[in-house]
Design an enzyme around this catalytic site. Structure first.
Site, PDB file in Angstrom:
ATOM      1  N   GLY A  13      -9.339   2.473   2.522  1.00 42.06           N
ATOM      2  CA  GLY A  13      -9.225   1.020   2.599  1.00 42.06           C
ATOM      3  C   GLY A  13      -8.026   0.490   1.831  1.00 42.06           C
ATOM      4  O   GLY A  13      -7.114   1.226   1.478  1.00 42.06           O
ATOM      5  N   LEU A  55      -5.756  -1.432   3.120  1.00 40.47           N
ATOM      6  CA  LEU A  55      -4.777  -0.907   4.077  1.00 40.47           C
ATOM      7  C   LEU A  55      -3.379  -1.508   3.877  1.00 40.47           C
ATOM      8  O   LEU A  55      -3.241  -2.674   3.513  1.00 40.47           O
ATOM      9  CB  LEU A  55      -5.251  -1.188   5.506  1.00 40.47           C
ATOM     10  CG  LEU A  55      -6.649  -0.648   5.851  1.00 40.47           C
ATOM     11  CD1 LEU A  55      -7.010  -1.013   7.280  1.00 40.47           C
ATOM     12  CD2 LEU A  55      -6.749   0.859   5.644  1.00 40.47           C
ATOM     13  N   GLY A  63       1.581   1.940   5.659  1.00 40.18           N
ATOM     14  CA  GLY A  63       1.430   3.374   5.937  1.00 40.18           C
ATOM     15  C   GLY A  63       0.229   3.609   6.843  1.00 40.18           C
ATOM     16  O   GLY A  63       0.284   4.406   7.797  1.00 40.18           O
ATOM     17  N   HIS A  64      -0.863   2.886   6.563  1.00 36.32           N
ATOM     18  CA  HIS A  64      -2.065   3.025   7.397  1.00 36.32           C
ATOM     19  C   HIS A  64      -1.826   2.465   8.801  1.00 36.32           C
ATOM     20  O   HIS A  64      -2.240   3.064   9.793  1.00 36.32           O
ATOM     21  CB  HIS A  64      -3.241   2.274   6.769  1.00 36.32           C
ATOM     22  CG  HIS A  64      -3.675   2.813   5.436  1.00 36.32           C
ATOM     23  ND1 HIS A  64      -3.550   2.094   4.268  1.00 36.32           N
ATOM     24  CD2 HIS A  64      -4.232   3.996   5.094  1.00 36.32           C
ATOM     25  CE1 HIS A  64      -4.014   2.817   3.261  1.00 36.32           C
ATOM     26  NE2 HIS A  64      -4.432   3.970   3.728  1.00 36.32           N
ATOM     27  N   SER A 120       1.576   2.556  -1.070  1.00 32.25           N
ATOM     28  CA  SER A 120       0.343   3.159  -1.574  1.00 32.25           C
ATOM     29  C   SER A 120      -0.581   2.032  -2.009  1.00 32.25           C
ATOM     30  O   SER A 120      -0.109   1.000  -2.532  1.00 32.25           O
ATOM     31  CB  SER A 120       0.669   4.045  -2.787  1.00 32.25           C
ATOM     32  OG  SER A 120      -0.493   4.292  -3.548  1.00 32.25           O
ATOM     33  N   ARG A 129      -2.338   2.047  -4.478  1.00 36.02           N
ATOM     34  CA  ARG A 129      -2.265   1.950  -5.946  1.00 36.02           C
ATOM     35  C   ARG A 129      -1.038   1.160  -6.425  1.00 36.02           C
ATOM     36  O   ARG A 129      -0.971   0.820  -7.604  1.00 36.02           O
ATOM     37  CB  ARG A 129      -2.278   3.342  -6.577  1.00 36.02           C
ATOM     38  CG  ARG A 129      -3.650   3.999  -6.510  1.00 36.02           C
ATOM     39  CD  ARG A 129      -3.731   5.245  -7.373  1.00 36.02           C
ATOM     40  NE  ARG A 129      -5.079   5.759  -7.485  1.00 36.02           N
ATOM     41  CZ  ARG A 129      -5.578   6.762  -6.759  1.00 36.02           C
ATOM     42  NH1 ARG A 129      -4.826   7.349  -5.845  1.00 36.02           N
ATOM     43  NH2 ARG A 129      -6.819   7.159  -6.936  1.00 36.02           N
TER      44      ARG A 129
END
Ligand code: PAF
Length: 281
Positions: free
Chosen positions: A31, A33, A36-37, A185, A187
């Site tokens: 999740g 998102l 990249g996703h 990312s 993060r």
């Protein structure tokens, strides 16, 4: 778009799709998102009849002192993105159903899981391979897509699929980067404005490695020294590792010959960031 939480319902749905001869492409995610996703989802759409995305922050891949509890979550935003991207099914299982009381079965890819990130995150890849194996059994995809930012993860998953004779084709997709080169990312959300600026030195260090090889340097230790010079410009970056290794075995190489993986992991503030580049000589 269907949102399914129950494992039985997801299995039934996949069974039905397979009976109708539909090909299923699967994008497993935790999740929050990002681009990249969405790139994985777009690629998935071009390869299949039906796209299934899972959203599950998997507790078994976090160490006891890691960020499982604070990992960014925003289901409404994620569902909106999936809807906009034309995802067919979003699978959002509950941790209690994935890991009921007494759960004790794990999948481990030995060797590869202990290298690179496996050193400072013991047990991490065991958690990843276990949840991915479970998700494959539930979703039964024909194809599953993973990003190359998590290079070690995709390598381990491919080995698991091969060695356990799983009937799924793994497709990998290039890392998606922000304008300044930082790999996307979930993060990155932990970074303050200053930390965000500083973090661009991570992809810059990878570029430096590529330049070194172009300039004719092939000693891995010299290239790593040059990369450290880039990273050391900002004390906020705490390097976990900088490695130049074989792209299949992840074993360190002494010289760059043929294709190598250059990989970095570093902490910037609260965020542990990883990035990599394949370099060819
Ligand atoms: O890459 C991730 O987001 C996770 O490791 C994955 C593959 C979804 C397993 O939880």
């Amino acid at each position: 778009m269907r949102v399914v939480s129950s494992i039985e319902e997801m299995k039934g749905l996949s069974r039905g799709l397979r009976k109708e001869d539909k090909t299923i492409a699967f994008v497993p995610t935790m999740g929050y998102l990002h681009g990249g996703h969405t790139e994985l989802i777009r690629r998935a759409k071009g390869l299949s009849d039906v796209v299934v995305v899972s959203i599950f922050v998997n507790p078994t891949q976090f160490g006891p002192k890691e960020d499982y509890r604070s990992y960014p979550r925003d289901m409404e935003r994620d569902l909106k993105i999936c809807r906009e991207e034309g995802v067919d099914v979003v699978f959002t299982p509950e941790a209690e159903e994935m890991y009921p009381e007494g759960f004790s079965t794990y999948v481990t890819v030995e060797g590869l899981s202990e290298r690179l990130c496996g050193v400072s995150r013991p047990g991490h890849f065991r958690g990843v391979t276990t949840v991915v194996a479970k998700l494959f059994n539930i979703v039964t995809p024909h194809i599953a897509l993973f990003g190359l930012k998590d290079y070690q993860q995709q390598l381990i998953i491919k080995k698991m699929v091969r060695e356990l004779n799983m009937d799924v084709k793994i497709v990998t997709v290039e890392t998606v980067r922000d304008e300044d080169g930082l790999a996307l990312s979930s993060r990155n959300r932990y970074l303050t404005d200053n930390e965000r600026k500083v973090s661009r030195l991570i992809p810059e260090a990878l570029k430096r490695a590529e330049e070194c090889v172009k300039e004719g340097v092939s000693e891995a230790s010299c290239i790593i020294e040059e990369m450290k010079k880039v990273i050391d410009r900002k004390p906020e970056i705490m390097v976990d590792y900088i490695k130049i290794c074989h792209p299949e075995t992840l074993e360190d190489v002494e010289r760059v010959e043929g294709e190598v993986l250059v990989a970095i992991a570093a902490k910037v503030g609260r965020a542990r960031l990883i990035d990599n580049l394949i370099i060819k000589k």
